[in-house]
Structure formats: C-alpha cells, structure tokens
Design an enzyme around this catalytic site. Structure first.
Site, PDB file in Angstrom:
ATOM      1  N   LYS A 110       0.817  -1.213   0.000  1.00 13.97           N
ATOM      2  CA  LYS A 110       0.000   0.000   0.000  1.00 13.97           C
ATOM      3  C   LYS A 110       0.850   1.262   0.000  1.00 13.97           C
ATOM      4  O   LYS A 110       0.391   2.332  -0.380  1.00 13.97           O
ATOM      5  CB  LYS A 110      -0.983  -0.022   1.161  1.00 13.97           C
TER       6      LYS A 110
HETATM    7  C1  LIG Z   1      -4.342  -4.411   0.725  1.00 13.03           C
HETATM    8  C2  LIG Z   1      -3.538  -5.651   0.633  1.00 13.03           C
HETATM    9  C3  LIG Z   1      -3.846  -6.663  -0.295  1.00 13.03           C
HETATM   10  C4  LIG Z   1      -5.047  -6.599  -1.213  1.00 13.03           C
HETATM   11  O1  LIG Z   1      -4.926  -5.615  -2.209  1.00 13.03           O
HETATM   12  P1  LIG Z   1      -6.232  -5.075  -2.940  1.00 13.03           P
HETATM   13  O2  LIG Z   1      -5.761  -3.947  -3.783  1.00 13.03           O
HETATM   14  O3  LIG Z   1      -7.173  -4.642  -1.860  1.00 13.03           O
HETATM   15  O4  LIG Z   1      -6.777  -6.200  -3.737  1.00 13.03           O
HETATM   16  C5  LIG Z   1      -3.024  -7.783  -0.335  1.00 13.03           C
HETATM   17  N1  LIG Z   1      -1.968  -7.914   0.501  1.00 13.03           N
HETATM   18  C6  LIG Z   1      -1.644  -6.956   1.397  1.00 13.03           C
HETATM   19  C7  LIG Z   1      -0.478  -7.171   2.297  1.00 13.03           C
HETATM   20  C8  LIG Z   1      -2.410  -5.792   1.499  1.00 13.03           C
HETATM   21  O5  LIG Z   1      -2.084  -4.860   2.398  1.00 13.03           O
END
Ligand SMILES: *Cc1c(COP(=O)(O)O)cnc(C)c1O
Length: 505
Positions: A110
């Site tokens: 993120k």
């Molecule tokens: C947010 C997140 C995801 C999922 O990503 P999306 O864009 O919501 O599909 C997968 N792994 C981690 C570690 C995350 O923080």
C-alpha cells in the site's frame, strides 16, 4: 482525460477533482473511456527508470497536472522513501518471479500508492485556500501506510483511529511512534468496526460545518481513489521491463501475473496495464477463505451473503471488492446502466449475476483460485523448502494459487504484497509446523511470552538468516510519542480539537 462515474456518464470530473473527491456522488467510481485509446510504446519505456515510467504513466492518466507537478510528486513519493533502488525489485522464486512491492516505509504494497496519493492531493489543492483533513479508521496496516504518506505534506492533515489493544505489538509501535507535525494518532475504546462506523458518521456530522468555517474539509484515502490506483499500474510495466532485461522474455512476449486480492485494486491496475498495451496474458486473482471473487470469476455470480472469515491474511478479508466495479465497466463495453443495475442488486440483495457472454469475456483475461489458512501455511513452508524464499501470508495465498493455475511455458509474476517480517508470528508458526512434522526440536510455542512483539522477529531471523527490514527493527529504539485514547463518543470532539489546535496543515 475526462473521468466519469461507472454508473452515470453525466457525472464528470477532471483528474484533480477526481483525486480530491475520491468517490462519485452517485456511489460509482471514476473511470475514463480514453484509457482504451492509450497505447504505451514498450521500446521507449525500456530506457526509463522507475521514476521515469511513473512520470510517463501518471502524466497520461492524470493529464491536468502539469509536467512539473507530476515530476515533483514522483520524486517526493519514490525518490528516497523506498529501501531498494529499483523501488519494486523483481527476483526469482523457483522458476517463477516475485515482484517485491514491500520496500516502502511500512513494508507493505500500500506504500506504493499511499506515498503518491498525498502528493497528488496536495498539488490539486495548491492555489486554493482549502485544507484537507484525512480521517481513517484502521485495523492496523492501512492507517500506518496513510500516516507515512501524508506526514508533513502541505495543506493536508491526517487523523488515524485504531482499536485500543486490538492491533499487534508491532502495529501498535508503528503508530505510537509516528512522527509528523500534521498527524493525530488515537486509540479508541472499541473494535475496528466501531472505529469505522464512527468515522463514517463523522463525515455527515456537525463538525463538518465547524471545520468548513476554517477552510478544512474532511476526506478519506480510500483505495478506490484514482490517485491510488494509477501509481499501481507502474510496477506492472516495471516487472515486465525487468523480465526483458534479465533475458527471461523477449520484448512483446506474453507474461501472466498472479495477484493476492482483497479490494481488487492491485489486480485492477494490472488490467489497466494490459489495456494500455502491456502484453499481459492472464491475471490470476488469488483470494483467501473469503473467496467471493473465486466464485464470481468461475460462475458469474457475485454473492456476499456468506460468513466473514478472519484469516492470517487479514488485508484480504473482504466480502465486497469495490474496485471490481471498474473492471465490470470496461468488460461491459462501458454500459453504465448495467453497472448501476448490478450495484443496486448488490446493495439490495447482496448478490448479482452477469450474463454468460460477459463471464466468458472476463475469463479470457482473469483466472482465479483461493487458499484457506492451512493451505496458506503449507504454501509458506513449501516456498521456503523448495525455493528458499520467505513469503508473508498474503503472498503465500498467491503462491498456492499460482502453482495451481500457472500455464506451462508462460512466465508468471507473483505480486508480493508484504514483508514476511510484518507477520512474524504467523510466518514463524507456519515454518515451525514443518519442523514439528519432521520431529525437529523447535521450542514449544506456548511458552513464549508475547509481551514483546520482537520475539518472533528474532526467531524468524535466527531460523532463516534473513534480517527484518530496518523500518520494522528500528521500532525497538523509537520513543512512543502518541498516547491518546478516547471513547467512541468522544471521537468528533477529538477530531475538532486536533484540527483546530494541534495539526499543522
Ligand atoms: C491491501 C492488501 C492486499 C489486497 O490488495 P487489494 O488492492 O485490496 O486487492 C493484499 N496484501 C496486502 C499485504 C495488502 O495490504
């Protein structure tokens, strides 16, 4: 580049407005039909750095930002915030590839989006007197990534609420040691749902008026914001370039991607990359036990009416994948009426069904699979045993699904979404399971004292010889400077006070 709602072509915005508003007034998501006309020249991209590729993609999709604005935003977001020079390095995992998205300040993918969104918001505000206050509830991870992204960004403040004593030790320390003049971090007496409900209420409460008098407007840093989505397209192109440079493929060869998925943001960015000319074969959507998407992509029925399961890959514990709406928009050939009908059904009944025609179009691009917790643990063990790679539980869900769905002879890139050291306890337990089955002499789990979140970090390092990222291990030395705890009902007055007195916009 004009954006409009997935549910109504008449609700329009340019990219700066779309970045500032996030969601459309009708509940739809901002999309642009021009996306399908953009085709990037791969040969030209080959000569660019990560920042160069980012500038190229951002200036195409967010084209009311000036070249200088984009350039400045990109260097602030990626110039020296990631611990790897490649930003998102590509490394081998067995015969396949791991795209490491976790070298940002909070060690999760993120960061890639949340280092950029604040820059884009700040630039969209400049020239006006307006200030924005981001308010977010977090179960642990997103809030910290948002804090790091918004920290000391001009014209913006951020307040993050997390459930008191209900986040992990490491997550607590990440937030309690947060620096920045424009941030407020506060524990609330309640669980995550309480915090989230309270934040939602805040957006329609009276404090809005009080804040507006001072030129402060509430906003969120939601993953449906195009300012989060667009930066994620970049690393698909970068992964492809890395494969060409390593000689694993020739330019224009097809590559598949496997993506651990929750809200469908990450994998949607891969679809956007494909629309923009990247030779993507299949996008494999990997879900945990909350496998709504696996069912949808195989049967064409989206059904959220099922038990919500807490798993060891918590960032994928989602029953409504908001960004899916954008994929449906493009796959339906831009049929806003159909999308609003489907979304109305979802909100009224919790489910909808698409035509078999549309399902087969979707399945030409998207494959899917899922892993429950025990399969996830097994995947962590297997990846370590067979490739020597330590992966986190989210990535492990993808690893299991990749093994199952991978096409022979087409290289597959697995998106690795978090550092294994962010989930030391679960990763350690998964690895130890292997030793137990071999009769190996591991210390008994139950005897460990969990008061210190670094215990498993040390064990994991000892066992694997890998070091935890500095961003996590350095927490040991950082002073706790955020001690606020409030009752749910006191959240509004807390926000008001922080916005008026403490946060420096
Ligand atoms: C947010 C997140 C995801 C999922 O990503 P999306 O864009 O919501 O599909 C997968 N792994 C981690 C570690 C995350 O923080």
């Amino acid at each position: 580049m004009i954006y409009h709602s997935t549910r109504n072509e008449k609700e329009k915005a340019d990219s700066k407005e779309a970045v500032l508003t996030g969601l459309c007034r009708d509940g739809g998501l901002f999309v642009s039909d021009a996306l399908m006309d953009i085709k990037l020249d791969l040969r030209e991209l080959m000569g660019l750095s990560y920042e160069g590729t980012a500038k190229r993609i951002l200036s195409l999709l967010l084209n009311d930002y000036s070249t200088e604005e984009i350039s400045d935003a990109v260097s602030r977001a990626y110039g020296n915030t990631f611990s790897d020079a490649a930003v998102t390095p590509l490394t081998p995992i067995g015969k396949d590839w791991l795209l490491e998205l976790y070298h940002g300040p909070t060690c999760a993918f993120k960061d890639v989006a949340l280092q950029m969104l604040p820059q884009l918001m700040s630039k969209a505000l400049s020239g006006s007197e307006k200030k924005i206050l981001i308010v977010t509830a977090t179960s642990g991870d997103t809030g910290k990534a948002a804090l790091e992204g918004f920290k000391d960004v001009e014209n913006i403040g951020i307040a993050v609420f997390y459930p008191h004593r209900k986040v992990s030790d490491i997550q607590y320390l990440q937030m309690a040691t947060q620096e920045g003049e424009n941030v407020a971090v506060c524990a609330i007496e309640g669980n995550f749902d309480d915090a989230q409900t309270a934040v939602k209420k805040l957006f329609s409460s009276d404090i809005n008026k009080d804040l507006a008098k001072r030129g402060i407007f509430l906003s969120s840093a939601n993953s449906i914001n195009i300012g989060r989505l667009v930066p994620q397209i970049v690393y698909y192109f970068e992964a492809y370039k890395a494969l060409v440079k390593k000689g694993a493929i020739s330019l224009y060869d097809e590559v598949d991607f496997c993506v651990p998925t929750g809200n469908f943001g990450d994998v949607l960015a891969g679809y956007y990359a494909k629309l923009m000319g990247l030779p993507v074969g299949k996008l494999i959507v990997a879900s945990n036990a909350n496998n709504v998407l696996t069912d949808f992509l195989s049967k064409g029925v989206y059904d959220r009416n099922r038990e919500f399961k807490k798993t060891i890959s918590p960032s994928m514990d989602i029953l409504i994948s908001s960004n899916l709406e954008r994929m449906l928009y493009y796959m339906s050939g831009g049929d806003t009426e159909l999308i609003s009908e489907l979304m109305r059904e979802l909100s009224d009944t919790g489910s909808y069904e698409i035509s078999s025609d549309m399902l087969s179009r979707i399945r030409e691009v998207f494959d899917s699979g899922c892993a429950d917790d025990s399969e996830t643990r097994e995947a962590i063990r297997e990846a370590y045993r067979e490739t020597g790679r330590l992966i986190d539980p989210h990535t492990a869900v993808g690893y299991k699904v990749m093994k199952e769905k991978k096409r022979p002879d087409i290289p597959c890139v697995l998106l690795s979404t978090a550092s294994p050291f962010k989930f030391c306890h679960d990763v350690w337990e998964a690895l130890s399971g292997e030793d137990a089955s071999k009769g190996g002499a591991e210390p008994p789990m139950a005897s460990t004292d969990e008061k210190d979140g670094f215990y498993y970090m040390d064990r994991l390092s000892e066992k694997t010889g890998e070091k935890a990222p500095l961003a996590l291990s350095r927490l040991r030395e950082k002073p706790v400077i955020r001690r606020d705890v409030v009752a749910i009902n006191d959240m509004p007055s807390y926000v008001l006070r922080e916005a008026m007195e403490n946060i420096r916009f």
